[in-house]
Design an enzyme around this catalytic site. Structure first.
Site, mmCIF file in Angstrom:
data_model
loop_
_atom_site.group_PDB
_atom_site.id
_atom_site.type_symbol
_atom_site.label_atom_id
_atom_site.label_comp_id
_atom_site.label_asym_id
_atom_site.label_seq_id
_atom_site.Cartn_x
_atom_site.Cartn_y
_atom_site.Cartn_z
ATOM 1 N N ARG A 166 8.173 14.831 0.089
ATOM 2 C CA ARG A 166 7.655 15.392 -1.181
ATOM 3 C C ARG A 166 6.482 16.332 -0.915
ATOM 4 O O ARG A 166 5.505 16.363 -1.665
ATOM 5 C CB ARG A 166 7.202 14.285 -2.141
ATOM 6 C CG ARG A 166 8.261 13.292 -2.519
ATOM 7 C CD ARG A 166 9.350 13.925 -3.397
ATOM 8 N NE ARG A 166 10.256 12.909 -3.888
ATOM 9 C CZ ARG A 166 11.340 12.499 -3.231
ATOM 10 N NH1 ARG A 166 11.652 13.036 -2.061
ATOM 11 N NH2 ARG A 166 12.122 11.586 -3.741
ATOM 12 N N SER A 236 10.003 9.994 -10.993
ATOM 13 C CA SER A 236 9.054 9.132 -10.266
ATOM 14 C C SER A 236 7.631 9.639 -10.510
ATOM 15 O O SER A 236 7.344 10.797 -10.216
ATOM 16 C CB SER A 236 9.315 9.193 -8.768
ATOM 17 O OG SER A 236 10.656 8.896 -8.520
ATOM 18 N N GLU A 332 2.932 11.996 -8.238
ATOM 19 C CA GLU A 332 3.888 13.011 -7.777
ATOM 20 C C GLU A 332 3.839 14.280 -8.637
ATOM 21 O O GLU A 332 3.761 15.373 -8.085
ATOM 22 C CB GLU A 332 5.299 12.416 -7.748
ATOM 23 C CG GLU A 332 6.289 13.354 -7.086
ATOM 24 C CD GLU A 332 7.697 12.805 -7.047
ATOM 25 O OE1 GLU A 332 7.930 11.759 -6.432
ATOM 26 O OE2 GLU A 332 8.578 13.457 -7.648
HETATM 27 C C1 LIG Z 1 14.293 12.341 -14.746
HETATM 28 C C2 LIG Z 1 13.727 13.020 -13.509
HETATM 29 C C3 LIG Z 1 14.236 12.693 -12.267
HETATM 30 C C4 LIG Z 1 13.721 13.306 -11.105
HETATM 31 N N1 LIG Z 1 14.246 12.963 -9.906
HETATM 32 C C5 LIG Z 1 13.785 13.534 -8.775
HETATM 33 C C6 LIG Z 1 14.328 13.166 -7.491
HETATM 34 O O1 LIG Z 1 15.241 12.362 -7.389
HETATM 35 N N2 LIG Z 1 13.805 13.763 -6.397
HETATM 36 C C7 LIG Z 1 12.807 14.696 -6.467
HETATM 37 O O2 LIG Z 1 12.388 15.198 -5.416
HETATM 38 N N3 LIG Z 1 12.280 15.051 -7.666
HETATM 39 C C8 LIG Z 1 12.733 14.504 -8.816
HETATM 40 N N4 LIG Z 1 12.197 14.843 -10.023
HETATM 41 C C9 LIG Z 1 11.090 15.815 -10.074
HETATM 42 C C10 LIG Z 1 11.531 17.264 -10.391
HETATM 43 O O3 LIG Z 1 12.782 17.303 -10.990
HETATM 44 C C11 LIG Z 1 11.566 18.153 -9.133
HETATM 45 O O4 LIG Z 1 10.308 18.168 -8.495
HETATM 46 C C12 LIG Z 1 11.963 19.607 -9.464
HETATM 47 O O5 LIG Z 1 12.130 20.358 -8.283
HETATM 48 C C13 LIG Z 1 10.946 20.314 -10.358
HETATM 49 O O6 LIG Z 1 11.555 21.518 -10.790
HETATM 50 P P1 LIG Z 1 11.023 22.282 -12.065
HETATM 51 O O7 LIG Z 1 11.770 23.581 -12.126
HETATM 52 O O8 LIG Z 1 11.109 21.420 -13.266
HETATM 53 O O9 LIG Z 1 9.514 22.557 -11.656
HETATM 54 P P2 LIG Z 1 8.218 22.527 -12.590
HETATM 55 O O10 LIG Z 1 7.963 21.131 -13.033
HETATM 56 O O11 LIG Z 1 8.328 23.572 -13.635
HETATM 57 O O12 LIG Z 1 7.102 22.959 -11.538
HETATM 58 C C14 LIG Z 1 6.720 22.088 -10.491
HETATM 59 C C15 LIG Z 1 5.766 22.840 -9.560
HETATM 60 O O13 LIG Z 1 6.462 23.905 -8.933
HETATM 61 C C16 LIG Z 1 5.845 25.172 -9.224
HETATM 62 N N5 LIG Z 1 6.963 26.130 -9.359
HETATM 63 C C17 LIG Z 1 8.051 26.018 -10.144
HETATM 64 N N6 LIG Z 1 8.878 27.065 -9.944
HETATM 65 C C18 LIG Z 1 8.276 27.863 -9.008
HETATM 66 C C19 LIG Z 1 8.633 29.093 -8.383
HETATM 67 N N7 LIG Z 1 9.762 29.762 -8.666
HETATM 68 N N8 LIG Z 1 7.755 29.639 -7.489
HETATM 69 C C20 LIG Z 1 6.589 29.008 -7.184
HETATM 70 N N9 LIG Z 1 6.212 27.835 -7.743
HETATM 71 C C21 LIG Z 1 7.060 27.267 -8.639
HETATM 72 C C22 LIG Z 1 5.074 24.939 -10.507
HETATM 73 O O14 LIG Z 1 4.005 25.859 -10.644
HETATM 74 C C23 LIG Z 1 4.597 23.502 -10.289
HETATM 75 O O15 LIG Z 1 3.481 23.481 -9.445
HETATM 76 C C24 LIG Z 1 12.686 14.263 -11.213
HETATM 77 C C25 LIG Z 1 12.175 14.589 -12.473
HETATM 78 C C26 LIG Z 1 12.700 13.983 -13.613
HETATM 79 C C27 LIG Z 1 12.157 14.356 -14.972
#
Ligand SMILES: Cc1cc2nc3c(=O)[nH]c(=O)nc-3n(C[C@H](O)[C@H](O)[C@H](O)COP(=O)(O)OP(=O)(O)OC[C@H]3O[C@@H](n4cnc5c(N)ncnc54)[C@H](O)[C@@H]3O)c2cc1C
Length: 344
Positions: A166, A236, A332
């Protein structure tokens, strides 16, 4: 070129925790050229820039000043490399789960264990997303990005992204400094199911196709995790803590059934959800926030709360675990538009 941003944009529906938040300015570029133009405008005006993907790994404060960028360019293409390797070029704005299912349907191996993780592809390298024994780093070749400070484009090899559990360079040296615009992944047509994690193996036939594995992962996840569309959450909430052998051994003498996994350097990864559950907190609720009743690692928002309330609630959970087990839990989801609470 169309107008590049809107003022005072409500983000309450754009984060899976459903926290109230307004962006001073918001832009959803639908091409890399639109992204470059709006970033140039932000630089000229001196606005701070925040990147928002699917909002599934964020704790948003009430107000985000400057400019919020939400990439909307979302195409992908496959390039055949040899008899069994395929390179996938995917834009940042593509939905991760849709990409996984689409590639699994085409019989490509590599992403199937990462099905149903919410969010955009551009965010996947930030915390090196992982599930069911697989991480993005296992298949990632390159990351294309733009630097916020000067608009410079760069291509980073995966080996230079410093991926960990992570964790990545994007959470450290490049934190808040770049927009990821495209990923290159290397997938395979050669059957390579990875079924050793959880009860995945019992959910599929003897020679499963990637789509069968992806669908089994979706079914398992739906049984265990609340759907953010129904009950707001960020998956998480705490990382699984990695502790020194001495502490793990001391805990095991009192809790022989404690889940623990050995890590390099003689350390042990513990299960944060198990530690929270042992404190009797599964299903515990305090006002707007609670611990999910089936998965203690997931904190849920029942509505009416804000980021400050969530941090107060999560800190109280982490304090109880620290007091009972001497283990520090690390959050996280990332804080955006809100500072760390004092005393941390
Ligand atoms: C129900 C649920 C289950 C999940 N399960 C998992 C799992 O099994 N494993 C896991 O690893 N994670 C999991 N996650 C966490 C999450 O889905 C991941 O971390 C995912 O990659 C976040 O993507 P996002 O587009 O929503 O990012 P955001 O939440 O919008 O952003 C997260 C971070 O990334 C940055 N960011 C986003 N896009 C960019 C970009 N294009 N360039 C630069 N920075 C950027 C943002 O500024 C922020 O700091 C889960 C979340 C939920 C709600």
């Amino acid at each position: 070129m169309r107008l590049t941003w809107q003022a005072h944009h409500d983000l309450s529906g754009a984060n899976t925790l459903g926290l109230p938040c307004v962006a001073e300015r918001f832009s959803a570029p639908s091409t890399p050229a639109e992204l470059a133009a709006v970033l140039q405008e932000a630089r000229a005006a001196g606005w701070p820039v925040t990147v928002l993907g699917g909002g599934s790994n964020l704790i948003l404060g009430d107000w985000l000043s400057g400019l919020v960028i939400h990439p909307e360019f979302a195409a992908y293409r496959c390039e055949t490399l040899d008899d069994e390797s395929v390179r996938v070029h995917v834009d940042a704005g593509m939905n991760w789960h849709q990409l996984v299912m689409s590639l699994a349907e085409q019989g490509l191996w590599g992403l199937e264990n990462l099905a149903l993780i919410p969010g955009q592809c551009g965010a996947a390298p930030i915390q090196n997303i992982g599930a069911y024994g697989v991480e993005l780093a296992d298949v990632l070749e390159r990351v294309h990005l733009v630097h916020l400070a000067d608009g410079r484009e760069q291509v980073l090899e995966a080996a230079d992204c410093d991926f960990g559990y992570r964790d990545s360079l994007f959470k450290r040296a490049l934190d808040g400094r770049v927009v990821i615009t495209r990923l290159e992944l290397c997938l395979s047509t050669r059957p390579s199911p990875r079924l050793g994690y959880g009860d995945l193996a019992s959910r599929v036939g003897p020679s499963p196709a990637p789509l069968e594995v992806a669908e089994a992962v979706c079914a398992l996840r739906r049984e265990k995790l609340p759907d953010p569309a129904v009950l707001a959450n960020a998956g998480s909430f705490f990382k699984n803590p990695v502790v020194e052998a001495e502490l793990a051994e001391a805990l095991l003498t009192h809790h022989p059934d404690m889940p623990h996994f050995s890590r390099p350097g003689g350390r042990f990864k513990l299960a944060a959800g198990w530690l929270i559950d042992q404190c009797g907190l599964k299903g515990y609720r305090e006002g707007a926030f609670g611990v999910h009743d089936r998965q203690a690692l997931v904190l849920v928002h029942h509505g009416g709360g804000d980021a400050e309330g969530l941090l107060h609630f999560s800190d109280s959970i982490a304090s109880m675990v620290l007091k009972r087990f001497g283990v520090v839990l690390e959050r996280e989801p990332r804080l955006v538009g809100i500072s760390e609470p004092q005393g941390e």
